[in-house]
Design a protein around this motif. Structure first.
Motif, PDB file in Angstrom:
ATOM      1  N   CYS A  59      55.856  33.787  73.586  1.00 37.02           N
ATOM      2  CA  CYS A  59      54.524  34.323  73.919  1.00 37.02           C
ATOM      3  C   CYS A  59      53.467  33.500  73.184  1.00 37.02           C
ATOM      4  CB  CYS A  59      54.417  35.790  73.502  1.00 37.02           C
ATOM      5  SG  CYS A  59      52.725  36.426  73.643  1.00 37.02           S
ATOM      6  N   ASN A  63      52.843  37.721  70.321  1.00 31.59           N
ATOM      7  CA  ASN A  63      52.905  39.193  70.375  1.00 31.59           C
ATOM      8  C   ASN A  63      54.149  39.708  69.661  1.00 31.59           C
ATOM      9  OD1 ASN A  63      50.543  39.767  71.681  1.00 31.59           O
ATOM     10  ND2 ASN A  63      51.448  40.017  73.707  1.00 31.59           N
ATOM     11  N   ILE A  65      56.668  41.656  69.842  1.00 32.62           N
ATOM     12  CA  ILE A  65      57.322  42.386  70.932  1.00 32.62           C
ATOM     13  C   ILE A  65      58.390  43.375  70.455  1.00 32.62           C
ATOM     14  CG2 ILE A  65      58.665  42.090  73.069  1.00 32.62           C
ATOM     15  CD1 ILE A  65      57.061  39.306  73.272  1.00 32.62           C
ATOM     16  N   THR A  94      46.904  40.795  80.414  1.00 33.81           N
ATOM     17  CA  THR A  94      48.179  40.066  80.407  1.00 33.81           C
ATOM     18  C   THR A  94      49.319  40.945  80.932  1.00 33.81           C
ATOM     19  OG1 THR A  94      48.254  40.627  78.057  1.00 33.81           O
ATOM     20  CG2 THR A  94      47.703  38.352  78.610  1.00 33.81           C
ATOM     21  N   CYS A  98      50.141  38.143  83.434  1.00 33.83           N
ATOM     22  CA  CYS A  98      50.870  37.068  82.756  1.00 33.83           C
ATOM     23  C   CYS A  98      52.200  36.793  83.469  1.00 33.83           C
ATOM     24  CB  CYS A  98      51.140  37.498  81.313  1.00 33.83           C
ATOM     25  SG  CYS A  98      51.838  36.188  80.312  1.00 33.83           S
ATOM     26  N   PRO A 101      56.345  34.405  80.072  1.00 30.60           N
ATOM     27  CA  PRO A 101      57.326  33.477  79.506  1.00 30.60           C
ATOM     28  C   PRO A 101      58.183  34.142  78.428  1.00 30.60           C
ATOM     29  CG  PRO A 101      55.084  32.903  78.797  1.00 30.60           C
ATOM     30  CD  PRO A 101      54.955  33.941  79.869  1.00 30.60           C
ATOM     31  N   CYS A 102      57.661  35.215  77.830  1.00 34.05           N
ATOM     32  CA  CYS A 102      58.431  35.963  76.814  1.00 34.05           C
ATOM     33  C   CYS A 102      59.751  36.465  77.386  1.00 34.05           C
ATOM     34  CB  CYS A 102      57.615  37.149  76.322  1.00 34.05           C
ATOM     35  SG  CYS A 102      57.045  38.211  77.677  1.00 34.05           S
ATOM     36  N   GLU A 121      54.066  46.121  77.800  1.00 29.02           N
ATOM     37  CA  GLU A 121      52.725  45.762  77.327  1.00 29.02           C
ATOM     38  C   GLU A 121      51.646  46.485  78.147  1.00 29.02           C
ATOM     39  OE1 GLU A 121      51.651  41.598  77.871  1.00 29.02           O
ATOM     40  OE2 GLU A 121      50.530  41.690  76.007  1.00 29.02           O
ATOM     41  N   VAL A 460      47.001  34.172  79.212  1.00 25.25           N
ATOM     42  CA  VAL A 460      47.536  34.366  77.864  1.00 25.25           C
ATOM     43  C   VAL A 460      47.145  33.187  76.958  1.00 25.25           C
ATOM     44  CG1 VAL A 460      49.816  33.419  78.477  1.00 25.25           C
ATOM     45  CG2 VAL A 460      49.599  34.910  76.512  1.00 25.25           C
TER      46      VAL A 460
END
Ligand SMILES: Cc1cc2nc3c(=O)[nH]c(=O)nc-3n(C[C@H](O)[C@H](O)[C@H](O)COP(=O)(O)OP(=O)(O)OC[C@H]3O[C@@H](n4cnc5c(N)ncnc54)[C@H](O)[C@@H]3O)c2cc1C
Ligand code: SF4
Length: 496
Positions: A59, A63, A65, A94, A98, A101-102, A121, A460
């Protein structure tokens, strides 16, 4: 973790979307309202809280997470909102927009479907508004320093909110009539309804950020005047200089850039106009360009009632699964993805030319032809190989009354004698604003952030840039900073 075996016992479930038949009749978000919160606590519990959370690194905002997954699984929404807002000013943006990619970096994704991080999120963000946890946070004291932010996209907004909260007097200049940048007049409402934007802007105003809309810096107010009036200037002007397609027939009526077309649909949604002057209603539409912008044109044209829509992508169709050698976990792989707009096109079979989801891959435009009145009527296309060489015998003609060019953007817009010239800014070969590691341009006190300096990117990244630039500006103004900076030399992921 409420259930240490959550990742074994619970299957991945995403925020359900409304049926295609229902959602293409309106401009509301594609998701079923209220359907996320009942499933999200269990979904957050799929997080393994692994020792090295690769999702953090994946991220751009860093973040936290696993922390907020844990808090959500225990239904501690207040603490989850605190942790989320510690690194992200605008998680409701996001959480909807978003590409996450996380989730590609989630350790569970090595051999199972990833945790629905983006949905968690969005849920935390929405709950925090619902529970009244996003009260304005005006600064305790004012620094007496002033900052002008030019551009109100996610980069400008993030920089402005951080700098206002640090005690500086911040004025955001925006040439459009409303703030929000591409989130306002580029991205369609079915991806993110604009009330999310309004709510944040109201919070920012209440914190003390001042917005001056319908002001083009470099035209309505000179760059020198801005520099004279403010202690620092942040350029967050985006990268909206679009790429052209100089092919025979380009001059015909009915061929437009995506960013000429999409803003009208957004103005219709805002209630500014009744119908778009470029509406796709009843037209055969061809979109040239296979990216997000093209997909937004697709979803918009379907909602406007196009007779048919086809999207051309010059690249080969990607594979369904990650190429483990070329793009191993935890990278963000290039795989075949079905956006909600493609899902709609697939189900409604909107393209007579494509097998499914309206996309023709490995497709290169040759020319446009029109009628006696000078209107475009057809687009001529051929299949190409990986080196972009035409495959013999594959040329075909697609009916086209409206052609939308979505070929990407090269950098900030440049007008002769405009902002860039007035400031005497250095520009990189690729068209973006040059800056150093401190986000400073060649002009002292003038900073560049977001797409304008990074090049066409993601929301992001724009928020991460805005936060990091705010830290650099704060340090430049006061000699130190307590602001978080997810990227750059002051990489400090926490607080403020
Ligand atoms: C159609 C489309 C769809 C997209 N969809 C997604 C998505 O789903 N997810 C995602 O992550 N990213 C998406 N993106 C990319 C994302 O929107 C951008 O990366 C992001 O908005 C960049 O933020 P920014 O603040 O740097 O610039 P922008 O959002 O471009 O904002 C720049 C602002 O500066 C203003 N401005 C420019 N010059 C001046 C001036 N001289 N004076 C005053 N104001 C000025 C502009 O009017 C604009 O409002 C999309 C992009 C497009 C075009
Ligand atoms: S901002 Fe994007 S990458 Fe970061 S946690 Fe949210 S969805 Fe994932």
């Amino acid at each position: 973790m409420a259930d240490p075996k959550g990742f074994l016992n619970t299957a991945r479930r995403e925020w359900p979307r409304r049926s295609v038949g229902e959602r293409v009749k309106d401009w509301d978000e594609v998701y079923v309202p209220g359907a996320l919160l009942p499933i999200v606590e269990q979904q957050a519990d799929r997080c393994m809280d692994c020792g090295i959370p690769f999702c953090h690194d994946a991220c751009p905002l860093g973040n936290l997470i696993p922390d907020w997954n844990e808090l959500v699984s225990r239904a501690d929404w207040r603490a989850a909102a605190d942790r989320l807002h510690a690194t992200n000013n605008f998680p409701e943006f996001t959480g909807r927009l978003c590409p996450a990619p996380c989730e590609s970096g989630c350790v569970l994704a090595i051999n199972q479907p990833a945790v629905t991080i983006k949905n968690v999120e969005a849920a935390i963000a929405d709950r925090s508004w619902q529970d009244g946890l996003n009260a304005p946070r005006p600064p305790d004291r004012h620094s007496g320093r002033t900052v002008a932010v030019v551009g109100s996209g996610p980069a400008g907004l993030a920089a402005a909110q951080q700098l206002t909260r640090a005690g500086h007097t911040v004025v955001v200049y925006e040439r459009d009539d409303r703030a929000g940048g591409l989130m306002r007049y580029g991205i369609p409402a079915f991806k993110m309804e604009k009330h999310h934007l309004e709510r944040r802007l109201a919070q920012m105003r209440d914190e003390g950020t001042v917005f001056r809309t319908s002001v083009t810096v470099g035209r309505d107010i000179g760059a020198d005047e801005l520099r004279g009036r403010y202690d620092a200037v942040v350029l967050a002007v985006g990268a909206t200089a679009w790429r052209e397609l100089d092919l025979p027939g380009r001059e015909l009526d009915g061929i437009h850039q995506a960013m000429e077309y999409l803003p009208f649909a957004n103005h219709v949604c805002e209630g500014d106009i009744d119908t778009s002057p470029l509406s796709a209603a009843g037209k055969h539409v061809v979109i040239v360009g296979g990216g997000d912008t093209g997909a937004d044109c697709l979803g918009t044209a379907v909602r406007e009632g196009a007779a048919s829509v086809t999207q051309l992508d010059i690249y080969e169709r990607p594979g369904d699964l990650r190429d483990e050698l070329a793009e191993p976990w935890p990278t963000y792989p290039k795989i075949y993805r079905l956006s909600p707009a493609h899902e709609e096109a697939d189900e409604l079979r909107v393209s007579p030319a494509a097998d499914a989801d309206a996309r023709l891959f490995a497709a290169s435009t040759l020319r446009f032809t029109g009628d006696a009145a000078g209107r475009v009527r057809a687009l001529h296309v051929t299949e190409v190989d990986a080196e972009r060489r035409p495959r013999p015998g594959t040329a075909r003609t697609l009916p086209a009354d409206l052609v939308l060019l979505a070929l990407g953007f090269s950098g900030p817009e440049r007008t002769r004698g405009g902002l860039v010239d007035q400031l005497g800014l250095d520009v990189e070969d690729r068209g973006t604003l040059a800056r150093d590691a401190d986000f400073t341009t060649n002009v002292p006190g003038v900073f560049a952030t977001g797409d304008a300096a990074r090049g066409q990117s993601l929301i992001v990244w724009a928020i991460a840039e805005g936060r990091a630039t705010a830290a650099a500006v704060d340090r430049w103004l006061t000699g130190e900073t307590r602001l978080a900076a997810p990227i750059g030399p002051y990489d400090r992921p926490m607080t403020a």
